[in-house]
Design a protein around this motif. Structure first.
Motif, PDB file in Angstrom:
ATOM      1  N   SER A  15       7.390  10.602  -9.464  1.00 19.75           N
ATOM      2  CA  SER A  15       7.806  10.261 -10.512  1.00 19.75           C
ATOM      3  C   SER A  15       9.263   9.188 -10.019  1.00 19.75           C
ATOM      4  O   SER A  15       9.147   7.547  -9.999  1.00 19.75           O
ATOM      5  CB  SER A  15       9.429  10.263 -11.541  1.00 19.75           C
ATOM      6  N   SER A  16       9.437   8.771  -8.283  1.00 20.53           N
ATOM      7  CA  SER A  16      10.264   8.545  -7.522  1.00 20.53           C
ATOM      8  C   SER A  16       8.999   7.315  -6.526  1.00 20.53           C
ATOM      9  O   SER A  16       9.333   6.340  -6.761  1.00 20.53           O
ATOM     10  CB  SER A  16      10.974   9.149  -6.446  1.00 20.53           C
ATOM     11  N   ALA A  30      -0.026   4.920 -13.464  1.00 21.71           N
ATOM     12  CA  ALA A  30      -0.822   6.168 -13.547  1.00 21.71           C
ATOM     13  C   ALA A  30       0.033   7.187 -12.366  1.00 21.71           C
ATOM     14  O   ALA A  30       0.088   6.451 -11.795  1.00 21.71           O
ATOM     15  CB  ALA A  30      -2.270   6.533 -14.190  1.00 21.71           C
ATOM     16  N   SER A  31       0.128   8.217 -13.132  1.00 19.33           N
ATOM     17  CA  SER A  31       0.588   9.004 -11.865  1.00 19.33           C
ATOM     18  C   SER A  31      -0.308  10.356 -12.240  1.00 19.33           C
ATOM     19  O   SER A  31      -0.022  11.091 -13.603  1.00 19.33           O
ATOM     20  CB  SER A  31       1.649   9.103 -12.262  1.00 19.33           C
ATOM     21  N   GLU A  42      11.565   1.645   2.981  1.00 21.27           N
ATOM     22  CA  GLU A  42      11.623   2.779   1.704  1.00 21.27           C
ATOM     23  C   GLU A  42      10.951   3.943   1.754  1.00 21.27           C
ATOM     24  O   GLU A  42      12.046   4.762   2.184  1.00 21.27           O
ATOM     25  CB  GLU A  42      12.673   1.948   0.298  1.00 21.27           C
ATOM     26  N   VAL A  43       9.987   4.059   3.052  1.00 25.06           N
ATOM     27  CA  VAL A  43       9.214   4.896   3.281  1.00 25.06           C
ATOM     28  C   VAL A  43       8.481   5.023   4.550  1.00 25.06           C
ATOM     29  O   VAL A  43       7.334   4.809   4.553  1.00 25.06           O
ATOM     30  CB  VAL A  43       8.484   5.624   1.617  1.00 25.06           C
ATOM     31  N   ILE A  61      -1.956  -1.748  -6.466  1.00 24.25           N
ATOM     32  CA  ILE A  61      -0.709  -0.829  -5.753  1.00 24.25           C
ATOM     33  C   ILE A  61      -0.987   0.916  -5.563  1.00 24.25           C
ATOM     34  O   ILE A  61      -1.316   0.977  -7.619  1.00 24.25           O
ATOM     35  CB  ILE A  61       0.353  -0.803  -6.064  1.00 24.25           C
ATOM     36  N   ALA A  62      -1.646   1.708  -4.931  1.00 26.62           N
ATOM     37  CA  ALA A  62      -2.162   2.922  -5.158  1.00 26.62           C
ATOM     38  C   ALA A  62      -1.589   3.929  -4.092  1.00 26.62           C
ATOM     39  O   ALA A  62      -1.531   3.328  -2.123  1.00 26.62           O
ATOM     40  CB  ALA A  62      -3.412   3.384  -5.000  1.00 26.62           C
ATOM     41  N   LEU A  63      -1.535   5.429  -4.366  1.00 22.54           N
ATOM     42  CA  LEU A  63      -0.627   6.038  -3.671  1.00 22.54           C
ATOM     43  C   LEU A  63      -1.075   6.796  -2.688  1.00 22.54           C
ATOM     44  O   LEU A  63      -1.600   7.554  -4.079  1.00 22.54           O
ATOM     45  CB  LEU A  63       1.295   6.278  -3.787  1.00 22.54           C
TER      46      LEU A  63
END
Length: 260
Positions: A9-10, A131-132, A64-65, A107-109
């Motif tokens: 969620s974060s 989506a996650s 931030e990361v 954008i994707a992680l």
């Protein structure tokens, strides 16, 4: 392995904020009379908006990361086994520079080689999808996305980006076999058609040539909507160089038409 400190969620919240950062830049530069356009070595166009968006996203991620890596279309980078943000600052640059509204920031992680968060933001269309992993896929209307229930190619809507790309990278005849087996064919192109699969509007999307940043967020979007995403060899990956999105029910039948 996912970072125990951060949650999906974060990460999604960060991705949505990155999309808002991108939208502010792209919306300002869309149809700008002083838009600067150049060509990359592969002859594809790039605008000053593409580079500005990727640089702005990288700056936020660095703040931030900082332990995460970044791979983007314009500034490069490697997708490893750890946490990697995969960025396409403007997917549909040709549309963007011609004043057509069908373009988006992707954008994707990716974590452990798998997309776990995906955001597609298309401000000129007034649309955003996200989506996650394990949490579903949604659109800006607040609706949870679900693929169609079509279970026969005879009733299916199919789309691609450009018929000419099939001649160069795969087989024009293979795609036409799929088209002939389906009810209707369209060419919505790029990100939008995959989002329409997730919405249940389209049933099959096939592309013979893609880059990882073109489809990384789309894999998690389609899968979380209940669909299936693979390359044209049937491997569930965004790094296969091609893409097939379906509602899942039609996937094997579509692959058979494309590979027979």
């Amino acid at each position: 392995m996912r970072d125990n400190i951060r949650s999906v969620s974060s990460d999604l919240d960060l991705a949505l904020r990155l999309a808002a950062t991108a939208d502010a830049i792209t919306s300002d530069r869309f149809r700008a009379l002083d838009l600067v356009v150049s060509r990359k070595p592969d002859r594809t166009p790039v605008t000053d908006a593409d580079t500005a968006v990727e640089d702005a996203i990288r700056a936020v991620l660095a703040a931030e990361v900082p332990a995460d890596t970044v791979a983007g279309e314009e500034r490069g980078g490697t997708i490893g086994t750890g946490r990697t943000w995969v960025i396409d600052p403007i997917d549909g640059t040709k549309n963007f520079l011609r004043g057509m509204p069908a373009w988006a920031t992707l954008i994707a992680l990716v974590d452990g080689g798998t997309p776990v968060v995906g955001v597609v933001s298309a401000p000129a269309l007034g649309r955003r999808w996200w989506a996650s992993a394990g949490e579903g896929a949604y659109t800006d209307t607040g609706r949870r996305l679900s693929v169609s229930g079509v279970d026969d190619l005879d009733d299916a809507y199919v789309s691609t980006t450009d018929l000419g790309s099939w001649v160069k990278y795969h087989s024009r005849e293979a795609y036409l076999r799929l088209v002939d087996a389906c009810w209707e064919s369209r060419a919505f192109g790029d990100f939008w058609q995959h989002c329409l699969v997730a919405e249940g509007v389209l049933d099959v999307v096939a592309e013979p040539i893609v880059n990882p940043w073109d489809v990384a967020p789309l894999q998690v979007l389609v899968e979380e909507a209940g669909g299936r995403f693979t390359d044209l060899a049937g491997v569930a990956t965004f790094e296969g160089g091609s893409a097939l999105s379906t509602n899942g029910r039609l996937h094997d039948a579509a692959l058979a038409k494309l590979t027979s």
